[in-house]
Scaffold this active site. Structure first.
Site, PDB file in Angstrom:
ATOM      1  N   HIS A  31      -9.671   1.617  -0.176  1.00 20.02           N
ATOM      2  CA  HIS A  31      -9.652   3.073  -0.305  1.00 20.02           C
ATOM      3  C   HIS A  31      -9.887   3.499  -1.752  1.00 20.02           C
ATOM      4  CE1 HIS A  31      -8.066   4.363   3.744  1.00 20.02           C
ATOM      5  NE2 HIS A  31      -7.870   3.049   3.797  1.00 20.02           N
ATOM      6  N   ASP A  73       0.829  -1.206   0.000  1.00 20.13           N
ATOM      7  CA  ASP A  73       0.000   0.000   0.000  1.00 20.13           C
ATOM      8  C   ASP A  73       0.868   1.262   0.000  1.00 20.13           C
ATOM      9  OD1 ASP A  73      -1.434  -2.270   0.810  1.00 20.13           O
ATOM     10  OD2 ASP A  73      -2.879  -1.091   1.932  1.00 20.13           O
ATOM     11  N   ARG A  98     -19.137   7.288   2.649  1.00 18.14           N
ATOM     12  CA  ARG A  98     -18.297   7.171   3.852  1.00 18.14           C
ATOM     13  C   ARG A  98     -16.948   7.858   3.615  1.00 18.14           C
ATOM     14  NH1 ARG A  98     -16.734   1.886   5.387  1.00 18.14           N
ATOM     15  NH2 ARG A  98     -16.750   2.473   7.590  1.00 18.14           N
TER      16      ARG A  98
END
Length: 320
Positions: A92, A24, A143
């Site tokens: 994400h 990531d 969100r």
């Protein structure tokens, strides 16, 4: 040797292809550039030129340079035309894509608003986005752009950056304040195309890995979080390949304990399962979790190089 797909695997000796799995990145362009330079320095130039590079997802949020990170990733196929590049979708990235309107529509014709109900009890605490376009937005987009009411993340020991996803720095990297609908126009079309084309899972039929018994030829499955326990592997793979957006939360991208282990359905045949997502570096047999950074400023971004299982970090100081 027969593989999981019922194919006979050719075991004739050939040079083992280099596979790099990169954890990531979370918006840290300097870490990404340094890691890439270290990989280029460490790996034989010819091998690197023809390597398979698998990015394990979560390119955005937390760090300050999401826009530059995506520019860097988009540039790789033209700069390294003989490499193969795989860009997995992280949780994400899915949420970012949902907010800017580039998630594939549900195959059954349902509305994205149908994804809200299961988690409606969290709407107030997470401060879901209610600006322009929210009525037709997937749950995770709302969100992602929300304004979380509790400012401190007890799990990480850090302050939230805007939303539960720490999306504030992503908005700022495109020149707009967190939670602004202006982001939908600020994100360039080529970035939207990149987000729209991210894959939820990637499979390889023959990847070499060093083990205590020597070099082993395995299948490889790369998915951001992992595969769920107690569910059929082939069923999960079909779902992930279809990118089924009817689901409010994709466990293979967002799960934790339930996607940590290699599921029983993969133990019969040698299969590498590689993921990022979990905020740690964990190598156990053929289960590879490559996310040493976790999106935290002071942690390194890491990659694993196969077949050697060499761990390379952006912080490594390598001399050519």
């Amino acid at each position: 040797m027969e593989t999981r797909k019922g194919l006979a695997q050719d075991l004739k000796p050939t040079k083992d292809r280099i596979v790099c799995c990169i954890g990531d990145i979370h918006g840290y362009i300097i870490k990404l550039r340094n890691l890439w330079s270290n990989l280029e320095c460490l790996i034989d130039p010819c091998d690197f030129e023809h390597a398979l590079i698998i990015f394990l997802g979560d390119y955005c949020d937390r760090g300050p340079n999401t826009r530059e990170v995506i520019d860097f990733l988009i540039s790789l196929p033209s700069k390294y035309p003989n490499q193969s590049h795989v860009f997995l979708c992280g949780n994400h990235d899915l949420a970012f894509a949902a907010f800017v309107g580039v998630l594939p529509a549900p195959a059954d014709g349902s509305e994205f608003s149908a994804t809200w109900g299961e988690y409606a009890a969290s709407e107030e605490r997470e401060g879901w986005y209610r600006g322009d376009g929210y009525e037709k937005m997937h749950l995770q987009g709302r969100r992602w752009a929300g304004e979380i009411k509790v400012r401190f993340n007890q799990l990480k020991g850090t302050e939230y950056k805007g939303s539960i996803y720490d999306a504030g720095p992503t908005f700022e990297s495109y020149g707009v304040p967190h939670g602004s609908g202006d982001l939908m126009k600020a994100v360039p079309d080529e970035h939207k195309k990149f987000l729209a084309n991210l894959v939820w899972v990637h499979e390889e039929d023959d990847v070499s890995i060093e083990t205590e018994e020597g070099i082993k030829h395995c299948e490889l499955i790369a998915v951001h979080g992992g595969l769920e326990k107690g569910k059929g592997v082939e069923e999960q793979l079909r779902f992930l390949k279809a990118r089924d957006t009817r689901i409010p939360k994709v466990e293979a991208l967002s799960g934790r304990k339930n996607v940590w282990d290699i599921p029983e359905g993969l133990t019969e045949y040698p299969t590498i399962l590689v993921s990022g997502h979990h905020g740690k570096l964990h190598i156990e047999g053929l289960r590879l979790v490559i996310d040493e950074g976790g999106g935290l400023e002071n942690n390194p971004v890491a990659a694993i190089v196969l077949p050697s299982r060499k761990i390379v970090r952006d912080t490594d100081v390598l001399v050519k």
